[in-house]
Design an enzyme around this catalytic site. Structure first.
Site, mmCIF file in Angstrom:
data_model
loop_
_atom_site.group_PDB
_atom_site.id
_atom_site.type_symbol
_atom_site.label_atom_id
_atom_site.label_comp_id
_atom_site.label_asym_id
_atom_site.label_seq_id
_atom_site.Cartn_x
_atom_site.Cartn_y
_atom_site.Cartn_z
ATOM 1 N N GLY A 1 28.395 58.538 -12.073
ATOM 2 C CA GLY A 1 27.606 59.631 -12.620
ATOM 3 C C GLY A 1 27.101 59.299 -14.011
ATOM 4 O O GLY A 1 26.746 58.160 -14.319
ATOM 5 N N SER A 2 27.121 60.287 -14.883
ATOM 6 C CA SER A 2 26.483 60.130 -16.197
ATOM 7 C C SER A 2 27.172 59.132 -17.113
ATOM 8 O O SER A 2 26.555 58.662 -18.074
ATOM 9 C CB SER A 2 26.394 61.493 -16.896
ATOM 10 O OG SER A 2 25.527 62.354 -16.170
ATOM 11 N N THR A 3 28.429 58.773 -16.836
ATOM 12 C CA THR A 3 29.039 57.721 -17.659
ATOM 13 C C THR A 3 28.320 56.396 -17.451
ATOM 14 O O THR A 3 28.369 55.510 -18.307
ATOM 15 C CB THR A 3 30.537 57.550 -17.349
ATOM 16 O OG1 THR A 3 30.712 57.297 -15.951
ATOM 17 C CG2 THR A 3 31.319 58.795 -17.746
ATOM 18 N N SER B 1 22.908 64.504 -21.616
ATOM 19 C CA SER B 1 23.168 63.942 -20.283
ATOM 20 C C SER B 1 22.122 64.397 -19.269
ATOM 21 O O SER B 1 22.440 64.821 -18.158
ATOM 22 C CB SER B 1 24.571 64.332 -19.799
ATOM 23 O OG SER B 1 24.989 63.488 -18.743
#
Length: 565
Positions: free
Chosen positions: A277-279, A333
């Site tokens: 995901g956003s990481t 994000s």
């Protein structure tokens, strides 16, 4: 008299045959009846943490054996009644073992504690004896069990490092041939041949016991509180690649592994793949800033959704079009903003940057069953794959791979391969260090510094993770809230979420990286900033104190979230 003389002559002839002509054959048969070959087990090497504290150790034990030929039928049941409850054996199986016809030796139990063995010997059962051996003990119970693994009943490593490094730890068994009396006792002056065993080498890890305990305690508490399926925490030194803590929940106690769920015996930190995901957006940020001409101040007008071909991609929440800098895109994000920035580079460049950061490659840690994750080459991408890949979906990683990404950013763009084994310990406690880990400059130090500054914006009040702030320290990091594929439909509908947070501190002089992953939290918020960031703060705060890392005292940079018209 003639008959008597004839019979005596037969006896005399038989004696001559036994004592002269065939004496060698009968002597050999008698020796075979008395000789026993005993296994001399090797002392298995210890597994310790970085300071030498034992995580897995070998202690003295006994094996219980039987000589069924010496056990009379009327004594079998009393022996079973005494041994079965004492040694935890199945009575029916034990009775069958001590009743085997034509058998002189059979093992009944291994790894018996010396006090139990003394109790068995005190009963003086004819045909029951003990032999010295060793058993494996884990003094910290479930601590780092998913990394260390366990040794099974046969003395072989069956999970974790105990399995993958079994050849180093186990050593080499020896043997001894001895003469045994009819009563089952060793004849002191009898035939005795011996080949000594060779002890195994010890393994010293990079893990730190106290930090491992804190990380494990924190993730276990959050898994219970959020009713998550599972969770992991990794603490890493970005300068050396050393893994200082590798915790997962739920776990198991390797001292009683047979009583735990088999699904917990693995190493989820490297075996389980998940969509970051956003990481994963930091990799896209590195690619567009290094090769696409994007800067932290590059402005974007970001709506809450964007259509590419026949698909519509959304941000995590609805909002009117926002005028954001690229730093603001990362801080908030925004999936849409990340897609817009990713169009400054081609698919091949995005793919190669992901590969450089370790996506699609095993870390090489000595843990069994590691997954390389999923990263297809651009030739296999559909027309729209590049867009979800840019914000961390439709690709997958294991937890160590993702921690390594943030270590690379924290280390000025230099990727140091994650490493877990500091070295081996041999005779006379002689330590042999492991080879130095591979180092590679993935992005420039300038780009890494800019991304680090941008990640500090994530932990501000305008970012997605203010709960990751630590008083007195500058903290950089990134939240992740990725949808999980529902296996029933092969889609994201109803599959749950992966909540994560990865970051480092002090942000201006990174010394530690902490990454937290929670799979499918069902109670409370499923967002990374709410579910994972507090665990990060808890573990990082403890790590900074235990490592005696002071605040740098410098002021954080001013991050421009909103673009100026």
């Amino acid at each position: 008299m003639l008959v008597v003389a004839f019979v005596l002559s037969l006896f005399a002839g038989r004696l001559v045959q036994l004592q002269t002509i065939d004496s060698g054959q009968y002597t050999e048969q008698a020796m075979l009846q008395r000789m026993r070959e005993l296994t001399l087990p090797a002392v298995r090497g210890d597994i310790t943490d970085a300071q030498g504290n034992p995580l897995a150790m070998t202690v003295e034990a006994r094996a219980i054996f039987a000589d069924p030929s010496l056990i009379k039928a009327d004594r079998r049941q009393p022996i079973v009644n005494a041994l079965a409850p004492t040694l935890g054996l199945n009575p029916a199986t034990l009775l069958k073992q001590i009743s085997k016809p034509g058998t002189r030796f059979v093992y009944l139990a291994h790894g018996v504690r010396p006090d139990q063995a003394r109790l068995v010997s005190s009963w003086n059962f004819l045909g029951i004896g003990t032999l010295p051996e060793y058993r494996r003990e884990y003094p910290n119970d479930s601590l780092a069990a998913s990394v260390i693994g366990f040794v099974n009943d046969t003395g072989s490593g069956a999970a974790g490092l105990e399995s993958s490094l079994n050849g180093v730890l186990a050593g080499k068994e020896g043997w001894q041939r001895v003469e045994i009396s009819p009563e089952g006792q060793h004849i002191p002056m009898g035939e005795d041949q011996k080949r000594p065993s060779v002890p195994g080498r010890g393994i010293r890890l990079t893990l730190q016991r106290d930090l491992q305990f804190k990380a494990q305690q924190a993730i276990e508490q959050q898994v219970r509180a959020s009713r998550a399926k599972s969770g992991t925490v990794i603490v890493m030194d970005p300068r050396t690649g050393r893994l200082l803590a590798m915790a997962s929940a739920p776990g198991f106690d390797p001292n009683d592994y047979a009583d735990s769920d088999r699904s917990r015996w693995g190493s989820p930190l490297v075996q389980d793949a998940y969509e970051p995901g956003s990481t994963g957006k930091v990799v896209t940020a590195a690619a567009v800033m290094e090769h696409g001409g994007v800067t932290p101040q590059t402005p974007y007008t970001v709506p809450d959704k964007i259509k590419k071909y026949d698909l519509v991609f959304h941000d995590s929440h609805t909002h009117p079009p926002e005028r954001l800098t690229f730093a603001g895109v990362l801080a908030k994000s925004s999936n849409v903003g990340t897609i817009m920035a990713s169009e400054s580079i081609g698919p091949q460049r995005l793919y190669q940057t992901l590969r450089d950061f370790g996506f699609g490659r095993r870390t090489g840690l000595p843990l069994p069953g590691e997954t390389a994750g999923l990263l297809e080459p651009p030739t296999r991408w559909s027309g729209t794959d590049r867009y979800p890949i840019a914000f961390g979906q439709t690709v997958s990683v294991n937890a160590v791979q993702m921690a390594s990404v943030y270590s690379t950013i924290a280390n000025g763009g230099v990727r140091v391969a994650p490493n877990l084994v500091a070295g081996t310990v041999g005779d006379h406690d002689r330590f042999t260090p492991a080879p130095a880990p591979e180092r590679k400059q993935v992005i420039s130090a300038k780009t890494a510094r800019q991304i680090s500054d941008m990640l500090e914006g994530v932990t501000t009040k305008e970012g997605t993770a203010p709960k990751a702030q630590i008083k007195g320290y500058r903290v950089a990091g990134k939240t992740g809230t990725a949808e999980i594929v529902n296996p029933r439909c092969g889609c994201y509908d109803g599959g749950g979420y992966t909540a994560s947070f990865a970051g480092f501190a002090p942000a201006d002089d990174p010394r530690l990286v902490v990454q937290v992953v929670l799979q499918d939290p069902k109670r409370g918020s499923h967002y990374g900033g709410d579910a994972a960031a507090p665990v990060f703060k808890d573990v990082m705060s403890f790590a900074l104190q235990s490592e005696k890392i002071p605040p740098t005292g410098s002021r954080p940079p001013i991050i421009e979230i909103r673009a100026r018209d």
